[in-house]
Design an enzyme around this catalytic site. Structure first.
Site, PDB file in Angstrom:
ATOM      1  N   TYR A 211      -1.916  -0.868  10.656  1.00  0.00           N
ATOM      2  CA  TYR A 211      -1.961  -1.171   9.147  1.00  0.00           C
ATOM      3  C   TYR A 211      -0.653  -0.692   8.333  1.00  0.00           C
ATOM      4  O   TYR A 211      -0.043  -1.157   7.477  1.00  0.00           O
ATOM      5  CB  TYR A 211      -3.163  -0.553   8.755  1.00  0.00           C
TER       6      TYR A 211
ATOM      7  N   SER B 127       0.764  -1.251  -0.017  1.00  0.00           N
ATOM      8  CA  SER B 127      -0.032  -0.074   0.077  1.00  0.00           C
ATOM      9  C   SER B 127       0.714   1.335  -0.054  1.00  0.00           C
ATOM     10  O   SER B 127       1.907   1.138   0.664  1.00  0.00           O
ATOM     11  CB  SER B 127      -0.797  -0.103   1.035  1.00  0.00           C
TER      12      SER B 127
END
Length: 278
Positions: A162, A148
């Protein structure tokens, strides 16, 4: 102009492929002639994506369907064994499986959430890679990890765990590229920006709010929209192609619509929308 890839004869395993980016990736490989392994925890989703892959495969090749939880080592072992047993080899491993949990370090359940994130987003990838090396070495195969763009960002909006998991995944990608190079296994990462899928809804965010988040962020992107699964699938296919990307390994390929380049933050419009959840 569209780019057509030819993966005829290749065996491609895409984790977390019952929906979202994983489903789009599995479908693109099927359309490009590959034998595909569709796997996830949702049996209905796995079945639906597998049927679509068969329907759109040039030779109507039927994917292998495996339902399992990749935080469970025995399920990982079963997935690899089933793949090699059915197709005889493995050429491409796409480590797409991942979860997101919004959690704050001062909350009682933070560490439990942190462990769950790491178990899925990092540990399962490490284990599956470890177990697949012997097969990929035989085919001079390659690995693509779905990370990501937040791996490059710090954030104070309940997503620190995350972001950390994706930063660790990027480093794993680079280390594996160096370690597996002598075995002629290429390892790269794709780092998406915000992509329209059910990923955020699984965090407990209502679908209507998800659309607002995507619209708010996408409107600020230099490309003028948020991403779609096909955008990331195309990047994965490029990296998987020895013809197109045979000189690429250890690369962290950002495909985020210009999110990082424009110095955008999740603290703006998206944070205003997310505040409705608190």
């Amino acid at each position: 102009m569209s780019v057509n890839y030819d993966f005829t004869g290749k065996v491609v395993l895409v984790t977390g492929s019952s929906s979202g980016i994983g489903a789009a990736t599995a479908l693109l490989f099927a359309q490009s002639g590959a034998n595909v392994v569709v796997t996830g925890r949702n049996a209905d989703g796995v079945r639906k994506v597998a049927k679509q892959c068969t329907d759109e495969s040039p030779k109507q090749l039927k994917p292998l369907e495996v339902v399992g939880d990749l935080t469970n080592e025995s399920d990982c072992d079963r997935l690899i064994h089933s793949t090699v047993q059915k197709f005889g080899k493995l050429d491409v491993l796409v480590n797409n499986v991942g979860i997101a949990i919004r959690t704050d370090v001062y909350k009682q359940d933070f560490y439990e959430n942190y462990k769950n994130l790491m178990q899925t987003n990092l540990n399962s990838v490490v284990y599956l890679t470890h177990k697949c090396v012997e097969h990929l070495a035989k085919t001079n195969g390659n690995i693509i990890n779905i990370s990501s763009n937040v791996s490059h960002m710090s954030a104070g909006n309940s997503v620190s765990a995350y972001n950390m998991s994706k930063a660790a995944l990027d480093m794993f990608t680079k280390c594996m590229a160096a370690e597996l190079g002598p075995k002629r296994i290429r390892v790269n990462s794709v780092n998406p920006g915000i992509v329209m899928s059910n990923f955020v809804t699984r965090m407990g965010v209502p679908e209507a709010i998800v659309h607002k988040i995507h619209d708010a962020i996408g409107a600020k992107y230099p490309v003028g929209r948020s991403g779609e699964g096909r955008d990331i699938a195309n990047t994965v296919a490029y990296l998987a192609s020895d013809t197109a990307a045979g000189f690429m390994t250890g690369s962290i390929v950002v495909a985020d619509g210009g999110h990082l380049a424009a110095n955008l933050s999740f603290e703006g419009e998206s944070q205003q929308v997310l505040s409705q959840l608190k």
